[in-house]
Every structure is written in structure tokens, then in C-alpha cells.
Design an enzyme around this catalytic site. Sequence first.
Site, mmCIF file in Angstrom:
data_model
loop_
_atom_site.group_PDB
_atom_site.id
_atom_site.type_symbol
_atom_site.label_atom_id
_atom_site.label_comp_id
_atom_site.label_asym_id
_atom_site.label_seq_id
_atom_site.Cartn_x
_atom_site.Cartn_y
_atom_site.Cartn_z
ATOM 1 N N GLY A 25 9.219 45.451 -15.920
ATOM 2 C CA GLY A 25 10.312 44.769 -15.208
ATOM 3 C C GLY A 25 11.187 44.031 -16.217
ATOM 4 O O GLY A 25 10.673 43.421 -17.146
ATOM 5 N N ARG A 74 8.960 51.735 -16.102
ATOM 6 C CA ARG A 74 7.508 51.827 -16.253
ATOM 7 C C ARG A 74 7.254 53.330 -16.412
ATOM 8 O O ARG A 74 7.592 54.102 -15.524
ATOM 9 C CB ARG A 74 6.804 51.254 -15.025
ATOM 10 N N ASP A 97 1.993 43.138 -19.931
ATOM 11 C CA ASP A 97 0.676 43.629 -20.370
ATOM 12 C C ASP A 97 0.583 45.152 -20.390
ATOM 13 O O ASP A 97 -0.034 45.718 -21.291
ATOM 14 C CB ASP A 97 -0.466 42.992 -19.564
ATOM 15 N N THR A 120 8.352 39.187 -19.714
ATOM 16 C CA THR A 120 8.068 39.289 -18.274
ATOM 17 C C THR A 120 8.257 37.921 -17.645
ATOM 18 O O THR A 120 7.918 36.905 -18.265
ATOM 19 C CB THR A 120 6.633 39.791 -17.990
ATOM 20 N N ASP A 167 6.580 36.900 -15.206
ATOM 21 C CA ASP A 167 5.369 36.534 -14.451
ATOM 22 C C ASP A 167 4.499 35.449 -15.086
ATOM 23 O O ASP A 167 3.688 34.838 -14.411
ATOM 24 C CB ASP A 167 4.509 37.785 -14.222
ATOM 25 N N ASP A 171 1.952 35.854 -16.936
ATOM 26 C CA ASP A 171 0.579 36.260 -16.644
ATOM 27 C C ASP A 171 -0.200 36.678 -17.895
ATOM 28 O O ASP A 171 -1.217 37.367 -17.793
ATOM 29 C CB ASP A 171 0.584 37.410 -15.625
ATOM 30 N N MET A 206 8.397 35.591 -6.918
ATOM 31 C CA MET A 206 7.705 36.702 -7.594
ATOM 32 C C MET A 206 6.537 36.205 -8.449
ATOM 33 O O MET A 206 6.158 35.039 -8.380
ATOM 34 C CB MET A 206 8.689 37.474 -8.454
ATOM 35 N N ARG A 209 3.859 38.721 -9.362
ATOM 36 C CA ARG A 209 2.781 39.717 -9.255
ATOM 37 C C ARG A 209 1.468 39.025 -8.895
ATOM 38 O O ARG A 209 1.424 38.350 -7.871
ATOM 39 C CB ARG A 209 2.646 40.499 -10.566
ATOM 40 N N GLY A 211 9.694 19.491 -5.293
ATOM 41 C CA GLY A 211 9.044 18.574 -4.346
ATOM 42 C C GLY A 211 8.581 19.298 -3.090
ATOM 43 O O GLY A 211 8.415 18.672 -2.029
ATOM 44 N N GLU A 241 6.253 20.845 -0.346
ATOM 45 C CA GLU A 241 5.063 20.176 0.175
ATOM 46 C C GLU A 241 3.804 21.046 0.126
ATOM 47 O O GLU A 241 2.689 20.538 0.065
ATOM 48 C CB GLU A 241 5.316 19.732 1.622
HETATM 49 O O1 F6P Z 1 6.632 41.990 -13.418
HETATM 50 C C1 F6P Z 1 7.849 41.457 -13.027
HETATM 51 C C2 F6P Z 1 8.069 41.645 -11.566
HETATM 52 O O2 F6P Z 1 9.334 41.121 -11.239
HETATM 53 C C3 F6P Z 1 6.999 41.081 -10.659
HETATM 54 O O3 F6P Z 1 7.134 39.687 -10.476
HETATM 55 C C4 F6P Z 1 7.205 41.890 -9.409
HETATM 56 O O4 F6P Z 1 6.016 41.996 -8.664
HETATM 57 C C5 F6P Z 1 7.580 43.238 -9.958
HETATM 58 O O5 F6P Z 1 8.100 43.033 -11.252
HETATM 59 C C6 F6P Z 1 8.582 43.988 -9.137
HETATM 60 O O6 F6P Z 1 8.740 45.223 -9.726
HETATM 61 P P1 F6P Z 1 9.818 46.312 -9.338
HETATM 62 O O7 F6P Z 1 10.980 46.100 -10.239
HETATM 63 O O8 F6P Z 1 9.140 47.601 -9.616
HETATM 64 O O9 F6P Z 1 10.150 46.102 -7.906
#
Ligand code: F6P
Length: 348
Positions: free
Chosen positions: A11, A78, A109, A131, A133, A135, A175, A177, A191, A193
Site C-alpha cells: 500500500g 502487491r 513486511d 506503510t 500501519d 505494524d 485503517m 490492518r 479526546g 471516549e
Molecule cells: O497496509 C496499508 C493499508 O492501507 C492497510 O491499512 C489497509 O488494510 C490496506 O492497506 C488496504 O489495502 P488496499 O489498498 O489493497 O485496499
Amino acid sequence: MQRIGVLTSGGDSPGMNAAVMSVAKSARYYGLSLIGIKRGYNGTLCKSHNIEDDMVELDLDTILDIADQPGTYLRTARCLDFMRPEMRVHAANNIHEMGIEGIVVIGGDGSYHGAMELCELGVPCVGIPGTIDNDLAYTEMTLGYDTAVNSCVDDIRAIRATSRSHDRPAVVEVMGRHCGDIALKAAAGTGAEICIVPEVRWSVQDVADHLSRLVAGGNPRATVVVAEGAWDAMQPFAWQHFLRDQGVNVHDDDVFTTNVLAKVLKYKCHVEARGTILGYTQRGRTPSAYDSWFAFEAGNLAVNLLRNGIGNQVIGIKDGRVYYMPISEALAQKRDFNLQLYNMINTL
Ligand code: F6P
């Protein structure tokens, strides 16, 4: 070393172009020619009719023009073909034929796994964690995460303004993932909740009870920030049954989404809850100063590593400083979720 390559994969994330710009500047400085590989690993497979659609000599002036733009000039994808060993051998051969002696891989990753495979085939690679994310455990921040959080904070503030005007709650999906970091920081930064993340098991009933308590306590305009991966951590709940009992038309193949959660909360808490999915706006923003700084240092370090014959590495941030470590060690690290911040958001 005379020629290196750079690609963006997975992404897109804000700061990818800035990183390519830094790689281009450093390559120029050290007298290296730079090949931009298009659409992630697809470009290495050279399947286009025209080689320029797969690999192209990068001109620094062009790159300087797009450095602060969101998205990725090199395009991204990808690449499923790259999962096949024979395709990776084909890619490595193409890379060698082009005279490319090392590649800077900007991605998450999945892209790092591809980079490791290429290293084994004799193509030194250095990864930059592109990325939103956040992650990847080995780095305090991934490239694009800061911008994504800022984007969410802007949008959630806007949603909170309208929630406040109508005295009604909002459920906002972000987002990430399988990682709840964007949700966590965006919730803390606005802020909000209630925050729901994939790392902590949760139940719809607990969220409804929490929201009801807020409403009873005089806050009918609370925000529930939910990470897109959080549905996997939801305790089983017969929501179709529940909604049908309320007279809502539900199909058997409907799935549980942010809007469904808002609807369930509407009936459980007797409020006009509304759902919003922030989606791709988080990926398409101009990189923040933090991401642009990281991109700049990371791009330069990546080129220096390749020049010095140090491949199979990834670049990250530790104690606020840019550093590098072997890809396999980085990928083996376990993420440390900030449970303390999560509890703070959900209890204060
Ligand atoms: O990895 C980045 C990300 O934006 C994630 O947060 C999300 O789940 C995914 O890519 C969405 O991917 P796509 O572009 O294939 O919809």
C-alpha cells in the site's frame, strides 16, 4: 558500485516519494546511476512491452518536483507472482542484466520478505518501512504512520464538531490492518471516549454499556474510534438476530461493519449513532514534517549501506534516531502494544 535501483511496494504511504528523492539525491552525490523500478516487484519481472514501463533511469530534477507529493511516483502493487521461486530467479536475472547492484525497497513486511529472497539470489537490498500501519516491531514509527494519524485526527475533529452540534455519537473506522496503533493515537489525539483495537478482545455489549454510561453522565456526543482489524477481536454476538428484533432488514450474507456497529449502538443505547469509514484519505495526504525527515535520513542511509556492501538490512527509528538492522532480526521482533494508553483512553 555504479548503479542501484529503488522500488515502492505494498500500500502506498505518505513519504514514499520523499524517500525516493533522498535516494536520488544521495545516488547523484556518490556518482551512482539510479533505476526506478515500477509497480513494486512487478517491474523486476519486466513483463511490459516497453522496458520503460518496468524500469526507468530516474532523473533527479523530476524526483525533486514530486518529493513532497503524496502517493508514489514509481507506482506500487502487491506482486503475487513474486511468491513463486522461479519468478524471483527471473527477477534476479533481470536485475543483474540491468547492471543494478543493489535495491532500496520501500514497503511493509510483505515487501521485506521479497527483499530477503532477493538478497539470497545475490541482489543486496535495504528496506525502508513504507506503510501507514506502524505494524513493524523493530521501528518506533513506520514511514507514513505519522501523516496517517494526523489525517485521522483532522477528520475525527471534524466529525466531533458535527457530533457535538447534533448531540449524537459517532463511530469512526480507521485503517491499520491488524495493528491498532493508528486508532490508538488518533483516539488519544482527539479526546475520543472509546477505542477498539485488534490487540484487545472486546464485546459489543461492553461498548454499548460504556456508551450508555457516557450518555447518562451527560455526554451524548462521544466518539468510538475503531481500527479496521478489530472485528477479528470481537466476541461472538448474534447481531443479525438482535437487529431483526428491532425491525431492521438484515440479509444473511451481510457482514458486521462500522455502520452496523453504529446501528446496534443506536438500538442498545437509544442514541442516533452514525458511522464513518475514513478509508484511503489516510494514505493520500502530503507527508508530515516527521515523515519527510525520516524519509530523508532513511534514503541517505540506505544508499550508504549499499555503497558499503551492507545488504539484507532494514532501516528504522530507535530512541528517535535512524538506525539499521538485519531484515530477518527485524521481522522476528514481537510488537509491543501500548496497553497503558489504551486503558487511559477507555477509562478516563
Ligand atoms: O497496509 C496499508 C493499508 O492501507 C492497510 O491499512 C489497509 O488494510 C490496506 O492497506 C488496504 O489495502 P488496499 O489498498 O489493497 O485496499
